[in-house]
Scaffold this motif. Sequence first.
Motif, PDB file in Angstrom:
ATOM      1  N   PHE A  33       0.844  -1.192   0.000  1.00 29.17           N
ATOM      2  CA  PHE A  33       0.000   0.000   0.000  1.00 29.17           C
ATOM      3  C   PHE A  33       0.885   1.249   0.000  1.00 29.17           C
ATOM      4  N   THR A  34       0.658   2.117  -0.986  1.00 28.79           N
ATOM      5  CA  THR A  34       1.422   3.374  -1.035  1.00 28.79           C
ATOM      6  C   THR A  34       0.527   4.500  -0.530  1.00 28.79           C
ATOM      7  N   LYS A  35       0.793   4.872   0.709  1.00 27.41           N
ATOM      8  CA  LYS A  35      -0.076   5.843   1.393  1.00 27.41           C
ATOM      9  C   LYS A  35      -0.162   7.174   0.647  1.00 27.41           C
ATOM     10  N   GLU A  36       0.960   7.602   0.079  1.00 18.93           N
ATOM     11  CA  GLU A  36       1.020   8.916  -0.572  1.00 18.93           C
ATOM     12  C   GLU A  36       0.063   9.013  -1.771  1.00 18.93           C
ATOM     13  N   LYS A  37      -0.220   7.881  -2.406  1.00 16.37           N
ATOM     14  CA  LYS A  37      -1.103   7.914  -3.580  1.00 16.37           C
ATOM     15  C   LYS A  37      -2.588   7.851  -3.197  1.00 16.37           C
ATOM     16  N   LYS A  56      -1.415  -8.592   6.155  1.00 15.83           N
ATOM     17  CA  LYS A  56      -2.789  -9.072   6.009  1.00 15.83           C
ATOM     18  C   LYS A  56      -2.726 -10.569   5.719  1.00 15.83           C
ATOM     19  N   PRO A  57      -2.466 -11.369   6.761  1.00 19.09           N
ATOM     20  CA  PRO A  57      -2.264 -12.805   6.525  1.00 19.09           C
ATOM     21  C   PRO A  57      -3.502 -13.512   5.976  1.00 19.09           C
ATOM     22  N   ASP A  58      -4.682 -12.889   6.127  1.00 25.73           N
ATOM     23  CA  ASP A  58      -5.886 -13.523   5.591  1.00 25.73           C
ATOM     24  C   ASP A  58      -6.295 -12.957   4.241  1.00 25.73           C
ATOM     25  N   CYS A  59      -5.438 -12.153   3.641  1.00 27.07           N
ATOM     26  CA  CYS A  59      -5.713 -11.681   2.278  1.00 27.07           C
ATOM     27  C   CYS A  59      -5.656 -12.897   1.350  1.00 27.07           C
ATOM     28  N   ILE A  60      -6.679 -13.050   0.532  1.00 32.14           N
ATOM     29  CA  ILE A  60      -6.731 -14.224  -0.351  1.00 32.14           C
ATOM     30  C   ILE A  60      -6.197 -13.901  -1.753  1.00 32.14           C
ATOM     31  N   LYS A  61      -5.557 -12.740  -1.894  1.00 30.32           N
ATOM     32  CA  LYS A  61      -4.877 -12.347  -3.149  1.00 30.32           C
ATOM     33  C   LYS A  61      -5.814 -12.393  -4.356  1.00 30.32           C
ATOM     34  N   CYS A  62      -7.049 -11.962  -4.149  1.00 33.23           N
ATOM     35  CA  CYS A  62      -8.007 -12.003  -5.257  1.00 33.23           C
ATOM     36  C   CYS A  62      -7.778 -10.841  -6.222  1.00 33.23           C
ATOM     37  N   GLY A  63      -7.118  -9.786  -5.743  1.00 32.69           N
ATOM     38  CA  GLY A  63      -6.779  -8.657  -6.613  1.00 32.69           C
ATOM     39  C   GLY A  63      -7.912  -7.669  -6.858  1.00 32.69           C
ATOM     40  N   ALA A 113      -7.595  -3.830  -8.523  1.00 34.48           N
ATOM     41  CA  ALA A 113      -8.309  -3.463  -9.752  1.00 34.48           C
ATOM     42  C   ALA A 113      -9.199  -2.239  -9.552  1.00 34.48           C
ATOM     43  N   VAL A 114      -9.757  -2.092  -8.360  1.00 31.81           N
ATOM     44  CA  VAL A 114     -10.734  -1.007  -8.153  1.00 31.81           C
ATOM     45  C   VAL A 114     -10.073   0.319  -7.749  1.00 31.81           C
ATOM     46  N   CYS A 115      -8.843   0.247  -7.278  1.00 31.18           N
ATOM     47  CA  CYS A 115      -8.176   1.473  -6.786  1.00 31.18           C
ATOM     48  C   CYS A 115      -7.932   2.455  -7.942  1.00 31.18           C
ATOM     49  N   PRO A 116      -8.462   3.673  -7.841  1.00 28.81           N
ATOM     50  CA  PRO A 116      -8.310   4.627  -8.955  1.00 28.81           C
ATOM     51  C   PRO A 116      -6.927   5.271  -9.007  1.00 28.81           C
ATOM     52  N   LYS A 117      -6.118   5.087  -7.977  1.00 31.37           N
ATOM     53  CA  LYS A 117      -4.821   5.765  -7.900  1.00 31.37           C
ATOM     54  C   LYS A 117      -3.623   4.816  -7.897  1.00 31.37           C
ATOM     55  N   ASP A 118      -3.848   3.572  -8.209  1.00 35.79           N
ATOM     56  CA  ASP A 118      -2.761   2.567  -8.202  1.00 35.79           C
ATOM     57  C   ASP A 118      -1.992   2.554  -6.881  1.00 35.79           C
ATOM     58  N   ALA A 119      -2.723   2.709  -5.798  1.00 37.59           N
ATOM     59  CA  ALA A 119      -2.054   2.751  -4.482  1.00 37.59           C
ATOM     60  C   ALA A 119      -1.838   1.351  -3.904  1.00 37.59           C
ATOM     61  N   LEU A 120      -2.422   0.349  -4.564  1.00 40.67           N
ATOM     62  CA  LEU A 120      -2.291  -1.029  -4.067  1.00 40.67           C
ATOM     63  C   LEU A 120      -1.659  -1.900  -5.134  1.00 40.67           C
ATOM     64  N   GLN A 121      -0.732  -2.735  -4.683  1.00 48.53           N
ATOM     65  CA  GLN A 121      -0.041  -3.606  -5.655  1.00 48.53           C
ATOM     66  C   GLN A 121       0.438  -4.877  -4.980  1.00 48.53           C
ATOM     67  N   PHE A 122       0.584  -5.938  -5.777  1.00 49.46           N
ATOM     68  CA  PHE A 122       1.243  -7.150  -5.267  1.00 49.46           C
ATOM     69  C   PHE A 122       2.670  -7.170  -5.765  1.00 49.46           C
TER      70      PHE A 122
END
Length: 205
Positions: free
Chosen positions: A158-162, A185-192, A196-205
């Motif tokens: 997660f890029t907080k600045e974006k 987030k150990p329970d993240c199921i990496k569904c993505g 996909a929904v983030c409008p600012k590309d603040a989340l990435q794997f």
Amino acid sequence: MLKITPYLGGLVLIVSIGGLWYPVLGYFMLLIFAAIFLISPFRGRWFCGNLCPRGSLVDFWISKISKKKKIPVTLRSLWVRLPIFFLLMGFMGYRIAGIIGSLNTFEKIGMVFVTMCLVTTAIAVLLGSYLSPRAWCSFCPMGTAQRLLGGKRYPLKFTKEKCINCNKCDKICPMQLKIRESETKPDCIKCGRCVAVCPKDALQF
Ligand code: SF4
Ligand code: SF4
Ligand code: SF4
């Protein structure tokens, strides 16, 4: 998520229902166990969000009739999840141990897997309908095993600045995780979905 993910739900129905007549179908569960133990040390709960037939069933079928309520925090606690894990695994081991050496061992063990699949799917469907699609996945023994084996692997960054705090990511997360609140987030199921929904590309794997 993979292109085939939405179509995998049918497999769990074939094993759970078809297995009542053809117990050999229960051995499909061994493939699932093998996939989980091969993938999770490298990708955490990726299997849950991409390849699990039951996950697909609740995400793409049950979600259409789900009341989509909040999943109780207690269900996520390892104090609840670990006893459930040991209870279910112990019960399965106990039943298999009692069968070994009897007539038609192969079919009977297949039926143990079928009944485990049927019972857990029934619980997942009920919880998914009345609570939230992924309610079962919050404490499913196989999800817990993946969390223990690789909860820190392949983390969501997660890029907080974006971030513009639009909250779209939290709203779409099927596991109802607070995506921006904690590093791990150990329970993240990496569904993505959040990526996909983030409008600012603040989340990435
Ligand atoms: S938590 Fe269990 S049922 Fe849910 S997707 Fe993972 S393995 Fe499948
Ligand atoms: S945090 Fe993102 S990738 Fe992980 S389960 Fe939630 S929506 Fe899916
Ligand atoms: S969707 Fe992206 S921009 Fe919106 S709150 Fe989540 S991380 Fe921030």
